[in-house]
Design a protein around this motif. Structure first.
Motif, short mmCIF file in Angstrom:
data_model
loop_
_atom_site.label_atom_id
_atom_site.label_comp_id
_atom_site.label_asym_id
_atom_site.label_seq_id
_atom_site.Cartn_x
_atom_site.Cartn_y
_atom_site.Cartn_z
N UNK A 57 43.62 -20.27 43.99
CA UNK A 57 42.96 -20.86 45.30
C UNK A 57 44.32 -21.06 46.09
N UNK A 58 45.15 -21.99 45.58
CA UNK A 58 46.43 -22.32 46.74
C UNK A 58 47.40 -20.98 46.86
N UNK A 65 50.46 -25.02 48.90
CA UNK A 65 50.39 -23.45 49.32
C UNK A 65 51.57 -22.79 48.50
N UNK A 121 51.93 -20.14 54.98
CA UNK A 121 51.39 -21.63 54.76
C UNK A 121 50.56 -21.92 55.74
N UNK A 155 48.62 -20.10 57.90
CA UNK A 155 47.45 -19.50 57.82
C UNK A 155 46.55 -19.61 56.74
N UNK A 156 47.34 -19.96 55.41
CA UNK A 156 46.66 -20.01 54.55
C UNK A 156 46.02 -21.42 54.17
N UNK A 157 46.56 -22.60 54.77
CA UNK A 157 46.25 -23.75 54.43
C UNK A 157 45.92 -24.67 55.77
N UNK A 162 44.67 -19.15 49.67
CA UNK A 162 44.20 -20.03 50.91
C UNK A 162 42.43 -20.06 50.83
N UNK A 163 42.14 -20.20 49.64
CA UNK A 163 40.70 -20.53 49.38
C UNK A 163 40.52 -21.98 48.39
N UNK A 164 39.19 -21.90 48.36
CA UNK A 164 39.03 -23.31 47.41
C UNK A 164 39.14 -22.77 46.04
N UNK A 194 47.85 -30.98 49.87
CA UNK A 194 47.60 -29.78 49.61
C UNK A 194 49.00 -28.92 49.29
#
Lengths: 244, 244
Positions: free
Chosen positions: A183-184, A69, B140, B142-144, A187-189, A67
């Motif tokens: 999204x990245x 960020x 990072x 918190x977000x992911x 922190x959401x999809x 993933x």
DNA sequence: CGCGAACTTGATATTTGTCAACTAAGGTGG
DNA sequence: CCACCTTAGTTGACAAATATCAAGTTCGCG
């Protein structure tokens, strides 16, 4: 050619004529990087400090599970990796969103400037402090706001920053991000970005099509997002200079 | 008395004997602040820069709806508000978790040090850069990351930082936070903190009772949290100095 | 012993994520 | 200029994570 650098650093400290002269003489190689590629990668120990002259880039990190960020966006006038001059290696990567033009300033030059020109070091420290304040605000944004406010906040920040460097219009700007990028960042999809964006559209807060973002009523968006541009420390509170 | 300051700044730059002498002569007033009270408040323009000698504090911000967001923790040796020396007013507050002893260094002294002692300014810049790197990692985190990894990551960070300043044991330390504090740090609800904590306990990763945190197997916690202490830039990677 | 703050628990609501299919847009080679 | 192809955007159904509310329970302290 480095007007943009001098302009930026002048915000942070009272530069003397000598300081300015020294900065004007800075002739780093200029480098062109195409869109969607890396300027510097995680783990690198770059010999040069990179400054963005033109284009749009981001700081990002890939996590072990793949993933991504995104931790910051960089616009003209921003330093990519000032910290490696002091701290050592990169703990994240810098990637471009659009094609970018960068200047590469040898690390030794930065060292020399900071040893001999306290006001320049101070200005660079100031730039670091502004980045830090921005990160704190992002942390609040991601930690304690629902997705729609988060997105609105990000769009407000872009509006103000892009205006400050003169690459945004009165009520719109080019936003070279995909929904996946957003999204990245938040922190959401990706799917959720899509839905939240539609909600903002439905509320008449923004329009976004083919990379052009329009804000019909900036004040309303700002209020919705609970956005206060003070942390960016740009002096023009509005968007364009006062011309009598 | 300022050994702790010299020790901290020495990490960031090669201080000359003169620099050190100058730092040793720094006799800021020392100030005692009780637990759970504010050292500096949002909007203040403090005339002094505050350094923590002893105790545990945090940076936080209250949002318009009354919710709180904690953006950083401060342990002995950390600066509270170095940035106001450069940036202006506070855009967040500093509150204590435990009773704290602080030194107050007049802003003018900081100005003078940074004008005349480039290595000291450089070291303070370095400290800012470390804080910035930490913020990026929090973002990072918190977000992911899911809530349990987030919490584990935070507990790892405390472990390393508290060890570095010598206030943690071999496999445990005092954690003066309530579950509400943790919730406001990780961007989750208090109830969820409670549940996640229980999950970590059930996995045998940590124990937490009456403010004492125990980590039976640090390596396992680190792996679970995907924690890498490099960003803290503390040189002792383990926890205690090598004693033959 | 009693009181308030912190912690714990269960039931339930809401937000957000995942998966999978589908549609629209932009670029490229024929 | 069109057919194709890849990437980005959109949608629906469903699952998982997390929030909220409300009611205990425990703990530390005066």
């Amino acid at each position: 050619m480095h007007n943009i650098l001098i302009r930026k650093l002048s915000h942070g400290a009272e530069l003397t004529g000598d300081d300015r002269g020294r900065l004007e003489d800075l002739v780093g190689r200029s480098r062109r990087v195409e869109a969607r590629s890396d300027v510097i990668s995680d783990g690198d120990i770059p010999g040069d400090v990179h400054l963005i002259l033109e284009g749009f880039a981001c700081r990002y990190k890939i996590m072990p599970d793949g993933r991504r960020s995104i931790m910051a966006y960089l616009v003209p006038g921003d330093f990519c990796d000032l910290h490696v001059a002091i701290l050592g290696s990169m703990d994240h990567s810098i990637g471009t969103m659009t094609a970018c033009t960068l200047v590469e300033i040898p690390r030794a030059t930065i060292e020399e400037l900071s040893a001999k020109h306290p006001q320049i070091m101070r200005a660079m420290w100031w730039a670091t402090l502004v980045d830090e304040a921005t990160l704190r605000h992002w942390l609040v944004n991601i930690g304690r706001r629902p997705a729609d406010q988060r997105l609105a906040h990000l769009l407000c920040e872009f509006y103000v920053r892009l205006n400050a460097v003169g690459v945004a219009g009165d009520r719109s700007y080019q936003l070279p991000l995909t929904q996946e990028d957003i999204a990245d960042t938040l922190g959401i999809s990706t799917v959720h970005v899509n839905r939240v964006l539609q909600r903002l559209r439905a509320k008449g807060l923004v329009t976004l099509q083919s990379r052009a973002l329009t804000i019909p009523d900036y004040g309303r968006l700002e209020a919705f997002a609970d956005f206060d541009p003070a942390y960016l420390h740009l002096d023009r509170p509005g968007r364009r200079e006062h011309r009598p």
